[in-house]
Design a protein around this motif. Structure first.
Motif, PDB file in Angstrom:
ATOM      1  N   ILE A   4      10.791 -23.739  22.715  1.00 15.74           N
ATOM      2  CA  ILE A   4      11.768 -22.729  22.326  1.00 15.74           C
ATOM      3  C   ILE A   4      12.708 -23.345  21.302  1.00 15.74           C
ATOM      4  CG2 ILE A   4      13.694 -21.289  23.095  1.00 15.74           C
ATOM      5  CD1 ILE A   4      12.360 -21.222  25.860  1.00 15.74           C
ATOM      6  N   ASP A   5      12.900 -22.641  20.195  1.00 15.14           N
ATOM      7  CA  ASP A   5      13.867 -23.051  19.180  1.00 15.14           C
ATOM      8  C   ASP A   5      15.058 -22.112  19.331  1.00 15.14           C
ATOM      9  OD1 ASP A   5      15.427 -23.368  16.876  1.00 15.14           O
ATOM     10  OD2 ASP A   5      13.681 -23.818  15.625  1.00 15.14           O
ATOM     11  N   GLN A   6      16.091 -22.592  20.026  1.00 13.90           N
ATOM     12  CA  GLN A   6      17.242 -21.730  20.298  1.00 13.90           C
ATOM     13  C   GLN A   6      18.017 -21.385  19.033  1.00 13.90           C
ATOM     14  OE1 GLN A   6      19.385 -23.756  23.420  1.00 13.90           O
ATOM     15  NE2 GLN A   6      18.092 -22.843  24.989  1.00 13.90           N
ATOM     16  N   THR A   7      18.059 -22.290  18.088  1.00  9.75           N
ATOM     17  CA  THR A   7      18.777 -22.031  16.842  1.00  9.75           C
ATOM     18  C   THR A   7      18.125 -20.885  16.069  1.00  9.75           C
ATOM     19  OG1 THR A   7      19.406 -24.353  16.713  1.00  9.75           O
ATOM     20  CG2 THR A   7      19.623 -23.064  14.697  1.00  9.75           C
ATOM     21  N   ALA A   8      16.804 -20.931  15.956  1.00  9.44           N
ATOM     22  CA  ALA A   8      16.075 -19.894  15.226  1.00  9.44           C
ATOM     23  C   ALA A   8      15.751 -18.691  16.106  1.00  9.44           C
ATOM     24  CB  ALA A   8      14.779 -20.472  14.669  1.00  9.44           C
ATOM     25  N   GLU A   9      16.052 -18.791  17.412  1.00  5.30           N
ATOM     26  CA  GLU A   9      15.745 -17.739  18.378  1.00  5.30           C
ATOM     27  C   GLU A   9      14.263 -17.379  18.348  1.00  5.30           C
ATOM     28  OE1 GLU A   9      18.481 -14.516  17.748  1.00  5.30           O
ATOM     29  OE2 GLU A   9      20.171 -15.685  18.512  1.00  5.30           O
ATOM     30  N   GLN A  10      13.401 -18.424  18.435  1.00  3.02           N
ATOM     31  CA  GLN A  10      11.966 -18.240  18.421  1.00  3.02           C
ATOM     32  C   GLN A  10      11.329 -18.978  19.595  1.00  3.02           C
ATOM     33  OE1 GLN A  10      10.724 -19.595  14.522  1.00  3.02           O
ATOM     34  NE2 GLN A  10      10.934 -17.539  13.692  1.00  3.02           N
ATOM     35  N   VAL A  11      10.283 -18.378  20.136  1.00  4.63           N
ATOM     36  CA  VAL A  11       9.494 -18.986  21.197  1.00  4.63           C
ATOM     37  C   VAL A  11       8.105 -19.249  20.628  1.00  4.63           C
ATOM     38  CG1 VAL A  11       8.487 -18.652  23.472  1.00  4.63           C
ATOM     39  CG2 VAL A  11      10.773 -17.772  22.994  1.00  4.63           C
ATOM     40  N   TYR A  12       7.613 -20.464  20.789  1.00  2.00           N
ATOM     41  CA  TYR A  12       6.293 -20.843  20.308  1.00  2.00           C
ATOM     42  C   TYR A  12       5.343 -20.918  21.499  1.00  2.00           C
ATOM     43  CZ  TYR A  12       8.812 -21.983  16.070  1.00  2.00           C
ATOM     44  OH  TYR A  12       9.603 -21.912  14.954  1.00  2.00           O
ATOM     45  N   VAL A  13       4.185 -20.282  21.373  1.00  6.29           N
ATOM     46  CA  VAL A  13       3.204 -20.238  22.454  1.00  6.29           C
ATOM     47  C   VAL A  13       1.856 -20.737  21.943  1.00  6.29           C
ATOM     48  CG1 VAL A  13       4.356 -18.348  23.671  1.00  6.29           C
ATOM     49  CG2 VAL A  13       2.637 -17.835  21.947  1.00  6.29           C
ATOM     50  N   ASP A  14       0.989 -21.096  22.879  1.00 12.30           N
ATOM     51  CA  ASP A  14      -0.335 -21.591  22.505  1.00 12.30           C
ATOM     52  C   ASP A  14      -1.397 -20.510  22.666  1.00 12.30           C
ATOM     53  OD1 ASP A  14      -0.221 -21.531  25.242  1.00 12.30           O
ATOM     54  OD2 ASP A  14      -1.110 -23.506  25.538  1.00 12.30           O
ATOM     55  N   ARG A  15      -1.086 -19.322  22.176  1.00  7.52           N
ATOM     56  CA  ARG A  15      -1.998 -18.183  22.195  1.00  7.52           C
ATOM     57  C   ARG A  15      -1.964 -17.522  20.821  1.00  7.52           C
ATOM     58  NH1 ARG A  15      -3.427 -20.477  25.931  1.00  7.52           N
ATOM     59  NH2 ARG A  15      -3.428 -19.870  28.087  1.00  7.52           N
ATOM     60  N   THR A  16      -3.066 -16.870  20.462  1.00  7.40           N
ATOM     61  CA  THR A  16      -3.093 -16.151  19.193  1.00  7.40           C
ATOM     62  C   THR A  16      -2.417 -14.792  19.373  1.00  7.40           C
ATOM     63  OG1 THR A  16      -5.189 -15.020  19.628  1.00  7.40           O
ATOM     64  CG2 THR A  16      -5.321 -17.219  18.606  1.00  7.40           C
ATOM     65  N   LYS A  17      -2.083 -14.187  18.269  1.00  3.22           N
ATOM     66  CA  LYS A  17      -1.496 -12.851  18.296  1.00  3.22           C
ATOM     67  C   LYS A  17      -2.464 -11.866  18.945  1.00  3.22           C
ATOM     68  CE  LYS A  17       0.554  -9.356  15.324  1.00  3.22           C
ATOM     69  NZ  LYS A  17       0.962  -9.002  13.968  1.00  3.22           N
ATOM     70  N   ASP A  18      -3.757 -11.991  18.634  1.00  2.52           N
ATOM     71  CA  ASP A  18      -4.758 -11.101  19.225  1.00  2.52           C
ATOM     72  C   ASP A  18      -4.830 -11.259  20.738  1.00  2.52           C
ATOM     73  OD1 ASP A  18      -5.437 -10.011  16.776  1.00  2.52           O
ATOM     74  OD2 ASP A  18      -7.141 -11.361  16.468  1.00  2.52           O
ATOM     75  N   GLN A  19      -4.734 -12.493  21.247  1.00  2.00           N
ATOM     76  CA  GLN A  19      -4.766 -12.720  22.691  1.00  2.00           C
ATOM     77  C   GLN A  19      -3.559 -12.076  23.368  1.00  2.00           C
ATOM     78  OE1 GLN A  19      -5.056 -17.014  22.394  1.00  2.00           O
ATOM     79  NE2 GLN A  19      -7.029 -16.961  23.450  1.00  2.00           N
ATOM     80  N   ILE A  20      -2.419 -12.192  22.753  1.00  2.00           N
ATOM     81  CA  ILE A  20      -1.206 -11.609  23.329  1.00  2.00           C
ATOM     82  C   ILE A  20      -1.275 -10.089  23.298  1.00  2.00           C
ATOM     83  CG2 ILE A  20       1.292 -11.363  23.026  1.00  2.00           C
ATOM     84  CD1 ILE A  20       1.224 -14.342  22.068  1.00  2.00           C
ATOM     85  N   GLU A  21      -1.730  -9.530  22.184  1.00  2.00           N
ATOM     86  CA  GLU A  21      -1.825  -8.076  22.078  1.00  2.00           C
ATOM     87  C   GLU A  21      -2.872  -7.498  23.023  1.00  2.00           C
ATOM     88  OE1 GLU A  21      -2.389  -7.339  17.906  1.00  2.00           O
ATOM     89  OE2 GLU A  21      -0.233  -7.455  17.504  1.00  2.00           O
ATOM     90  N   ALA A  22      -3.898  -8.274  23.380  1.00  5.55           N
ATOM     91  CA  ALA A  22      -4.949  -7.799  24.286  1.00  5.55           C
ATOM     92  C   ALA A  22      -4.564  -7.930  25.759  1.00  5.55           C
ATOM     93  CB  ALA A  22      -6.241  -8.579  24.027  1.00  5.55           C
ATOM     94  N   ALA A  23      -3.443  -8.559  26.040  1.00  2.17           N
ATOM     95  CA  ALA A  23      -3.008  -8.759  27.426  1.00  2.17           C
ATOM     96  C   ALA A  23      -2.658  -7.428  28.084  1.00  2.17           C
ATOM     97  CB  ALA A  23      -1.790  -9.676  27.465  1.00  2.17           C
ATOM     98  N   PRO A  24      -2.845  -7.363  29.397  1.00  3.75           N
ATOM     99  CA  PRO A  24      -2.403  -6.159  30.108  1.00  3.75           C
ATOM    100  C   PRO A  24      -0.900  -5.943  29.897  1.00  3.75           C
ATOM    101  CG  PRO A  24      -3.729  -7.551  31.549  1.00  3.75           C
ATOM    102  CD  PRO A  24      -3.452  -8.338  30.300  1.00  3.75           C
ATOM    103  N   GLU A  25      -0.511  -4.696  29.766  1.00  3.07           N
ATOM    104  CA  GLU A  25       0.900  -4.357  29.577  1.00  3.07           C
ATOM    105  C   GLU A  25       1.712  -4.857  30.776  1.00  3.07           C
ATOM    106  OE1 GLU A  25       3.633  -0.396  28.835  1.00  3.07           O
ATOM    107  OE2 GLU A  25       1.644  -0.168  29.675  1.00  3.07           O
TER     108      GLU A  25
END
Length: 56
Positions: A4-25
């Protein structure tokens, strides 16, 4: 989660955008106490790991 980069307010994950979008709601009010939904989320994210759960 990787970091987590608190200054930039960003969270970095080890998943692709497609994997996250395909996740159950997930909606906290509807799914937090639902064991079946929690299992579906776990299966989704573990299935993309090298030794994760195999999809049916």
């Amino acid at each position: 989660m990787v970091r987590i980069d608190q200054t930039a307010e960003q969270v970095y994950v080890d998943r692709t955008k497609d994997q996250i979008e395909a996740a159950p709601e997930f909606r906290r009010d509807a799914h937090l106490g639902n064991a079946d939904h929690r299992e579906a989320l776990g299966t989704h994210y573990l299935s993309s790991m090298p030794f994760g759960v195999q999809r049916a």
